[in-house]
Design an enzyme around this catalytic site. Structure first.
Site, PDB file in Angstrom:
ATOM      1  N   ASN A 210       0.853  -1.188   0.000  1.00  0.00           N
ATOM      2  CA  ASN A 210       0.000   0.000   0.000  1.00  0.00           C
ATOM      3  C   ASN A 210       0.888   1.237   0.000  1.00  0.00           C
ATOM      4  OD1 ASN A 210       0.437   0.926   2.900  1.00  0.00           O
ATOM      5  ND2 ASN A 210      -0.314  -1.162   3.254  1.00  0.00           N
ATOM      6  N   ASP A 281      -3.992  -6.581   4.721  1.00  0.00           N
ATOM      7  CA  ASP A 281      -5.098  -7.451   5.134  1.00  0.00           C
ATOM      8  C   ASP A 281      -4.964  -8.860   4.566  1.00  0.00           C
ATOM      9  OD1 ASP A 281      -6.708  -5.515   6.616  1.00  0.00           O
ATOM     10  OD2 ASP A 281      -6.950  -4.535   4.671  1.00  0.00           O
ATOM     11  N   LYS A 291      13.344 -14.844  -7.904  1.00  0.00           N
ATOM     12  CA  LYS A 291      12.492 -14.060  -8.796  1.00  0.00           C
ATOM     13  C   LYS A 291      11.878 -14.981  -9.838  1.00  0.00           C
ATOM     14  CE  LYS A 291      12.331 -10.341 -12.166  1.00  0.00           C
ATOM     15  NZ  LYS A 291      13.052  -9.349 -12.976  1.00  0.00           N
ATOM     16  N   PRO A 307      -3.196 -12.272   9.988  1.00  0.00           N
ATOM     17  CA  PRO A 307      -3.672 -12.104  11.374  1.00  0.00           C
ATOM     18  C   PRO A 307      -3.672 -10.628  11.780  1.00  0.00           C
ATOM     19  CG  PRO A 307      -2.125 -13.923  11.233  1.00  0.00           C
ATOM     20  CD  PRO A 307      -2.084 -13.248   9.900  1.00  0.00           C
ATOM     21  N   ASP A 308      -4.681 -10.225  12.516  1.00  0.00           N
ATOM     22  CA  ASP A 308      -4.862  -8.827  12.921  1.00  0.00           C
ATOM     23  C   ASP A 308      -3.954  -8.520  14.113  1.00  0.00           C
ATOM     24  OD1 ASP A 308      -5.842  -6.398  14.083  1.00  0.00           O
ATOM     25  OD2 ASP A 308      -7.711  -6.687  12.978  1.00  0.00           O
ATOM     26  N   ILE A 309      -2.915  -7.702  13.883  1.00  0.00           N
ATOM     27  CA  ILE A 309      -1.931  -7.400  14.929  1.00  0.00           C
ATOM     28  C   ILE A 309      -2.586  -6.646  16.084  1.00  0.00           C
ATOM     29  CG2 ILE A 309       0.192  -6.146  15.464  1.00  0.00           C
ATOM     30  CD1 ILE A 309       1.064  -6.596  12.570  1.00  0.00           C
ATOM     31  N   VAL A 310      -3.366  -5.605  15.756  1.00  0.00           N
ATOM     32  CA  VAL A 310      -3.948  -4.762  16.807  1.00  0.00           C
ATOM     33  C   VAL A 310      -4.924  -5.558  17.672  1.00  0.00           C
ATOM     34  CG1 VAL A 310      -5.339  -2.713  17.258  1.00  0.00           C
ATOM     35  CG2 VAL A 310      -3.612  -2.662  15.469  1.00  0.00           C
ATOM     36  N   PHE A 326      -5.414   3.300  14.332  1.00  0.00           N
ATOM     37  CA  PHE A 326      -5.730   4.257  13.274  1.00  0.00           C
ATOM     38  C   PHE A 326      -6.667   3.570  12.296  1.00  0.00           C
ATOM     39  CE2 PHE A 326      -2.740   7.191  14.824  1.00  0.00           C
ATOM     40  CZ  PHE A 326      -2.811   8.359  14.072  1.00  0.00           C
ATOM     41  N   LYS A 343     -14.467  -0.372  14.156  1.00  0.00           N
ATOM     42  CA  LYS A 343     -13.155  -0.969  14.439  1.00  0.00           C
ATOM     43  C   LYS A 343     -12.783  -0.805  15.909  1.00  0.00           C
ATOM     44  CE  LYS A 343     -10.965  -0.603   9.887  1.00  0.00           C
ATOM     45  NZ  LYS A 343      -9.828  -0.055   9.112  1.00  0.00           N
TER      46      LYS A 343
END
Length: 401
Positions: A210, A281, A291, A307-310, A326, A343
């Site tokens: 991103n 995500d 390569k 996996p969702d870190i927060v 955030f 969230k």
């Protein structure tokens, strides 16, 4: 209008202060400069008077008959912030023992505004026991905040600690102190921050990612340092932090897995954790160690959720810890706030910053930002569009309100 008084001692690093004075004046900040006698051997008063559009003062002005109030009293009361840069070994000793034998040191003692000081000297001089004792003695005074010298090649060709902090570092401290009045309200706290956009590699040269640059997370880390905290930054790129009075550490984590491990390792030690990174995500199930030729790249990548870190940190959080997230969203204000509140509840956070990224002034990679802070108790506060450093300070103010 903010008033910044700058005191310059006699060291070669005095030339760096020209950039500081010029930058402040261009921002509309009123700047006045005091030079010691030896400082005038390096840069002339005329240079600083021209750059600041204000008089530059020397001991010759101090000892002239006064036609009003004493000059050192007038300057001391005028200043909102007093920067001493560079601070030589001689001036450091005077600060440590409250000596006042020139215009600069008399003005220091006559002032009560916040003081920033940035030493600069030869490495051997800096490491002398007497100099280090003076350094520690000055830091015992809560009015003084140090911008510590850094490592590098010195003017004498020595390599080591003694270089005055670079102008951009000092300017960030000045911005922070003008915003906060020099508050040191995070002293004794350990702040953990993550920053940047993770990369999920398909092979060594291709990844899913991103546009996040990490600027906001880095600004949060710097704001915490300026307010006296010990800081650990987990960033997707190497991001040097200023040397404050408390230790600062940077850990590089490019992928979500690396960031997850680093955050779990540091989280138990943190008083406040601010998750500002744009963590991916999904990631590719394909992860080649070489390569891949174009012909071997699948047209349909098989993806898996990351996996969702927060959320993982929230499940491990102690009652004495604060965890902030955030929410980078697109859409109108109502949509951004609604997504952030969802969230906040789903991940079990203490607070969240709702941040619209579909704007030229608040998107990824910008120097400005805007957010709405939402606490789990329902308290909510929006910021104007401002610098990312100012937004960071507004966030810390919100968390303590």
């Amino acid at each position: 209008m903010n008033h910044v008084l700058i005191g310059i001692s006699g060291g070669i690093a005095a030339y760096k202060v020209c950039e500081i004075v010029s930058s402040l004046a261009k921002r509309g900040i009123e700047v006045r400069v005091i030079l010691t006698r030896s400082a005038t051997e390096f840069v002339t008063p005329l240079t600083f008077a021209t750059l600041s559009r204000q008089p530059a003062y020397t001991d010759a002005d101090f000892w002239q008959p006064s036609h009003g109030r004493p000059l050192h009293i007038e300057l001391a009361e005028w200043a909102d912030l007093f920067l001493l840069a560079p601070v030589t070994a001689n001036t450091l000793a005077k600060l440590a023992y409250g000596m006042a034998d020139n215009l600069l040191t008399n003005t220091v003692l006559a002032s009560n505004c916040p003081m920033l000081f940035a030493p600069a000297m030869n490495t051997t001089m800096w490491l002398q026991t007497s100099v280090q004792e003076n350094w520690r003695k000055v830091l015992q005074d809560s009015r003084y905040t140090a911008i510590a010298p850094t490592d590098g090649i010195l003017a004498c060709d020595a390599v080591g600690t003694g270089r005055m902090a670079e102008p951009e570092v000092i300017l960030e401290y000045i911005e922070s102190f003008l915003l906060t009045g020099g508050k040191r309200d995070l002293k004794g706290k350990h702040i953990l921050v993550n920053a940047g956009g993770t990369r999920e590699f398909i092979d060594p040269v291709r990844f899913i990612g991103n546009p996040s640059t990490g600027k906001q997370g880095i600004a949060i880390a710097k704001a915490a340092i300026h307010r006296g905290a010990k800081v650990t930054l987990v960033s997707t790129a190497s991001s040097p932090l200023p040397m404050g009075e408390g230790p600062a550490a940077v850990k590089v984590a490019r992928t979500s897995a690396e960031m997850h491990r680093a955050m779990l390792e540091e989280f138990p030690h943190a008083d406040i954790t601010i998750a500002a990174a744009a963590v991916g995500d999904v990631r590719s199930q394909l992860n080649s160690d070489r390569k891949l030729p174009k012909s071997e790249l699948p047209l349909n990548l098989q993806l898996e959720y990351i996996p969702d870190i927060v959320a993982d940190l929230a499940s491990r959080k102690r009652l004495d810890q604060i965890l902030v997230g955030f929410a980078a969203q697109t859409g109108d204000e109502e949509e951004v706030i609604a997504a952030a509140k969802e969230k906040l509840a789903r991940k079990g956070l203490d607070a969240i910053a709702a941040n619209a990224v579909n704007s030229l002034q608040t998107g990824f990679g910008t120097d400005t930002n805007q957010a709405t802070f939402i606490h789990k108790n329902g308290h909510r506060q929006s910021t104007p569009i401002c610098s990312k450093l100012e937004l960071a300070h507004r966030l810390f103010d919100f968390l303590q309100s």
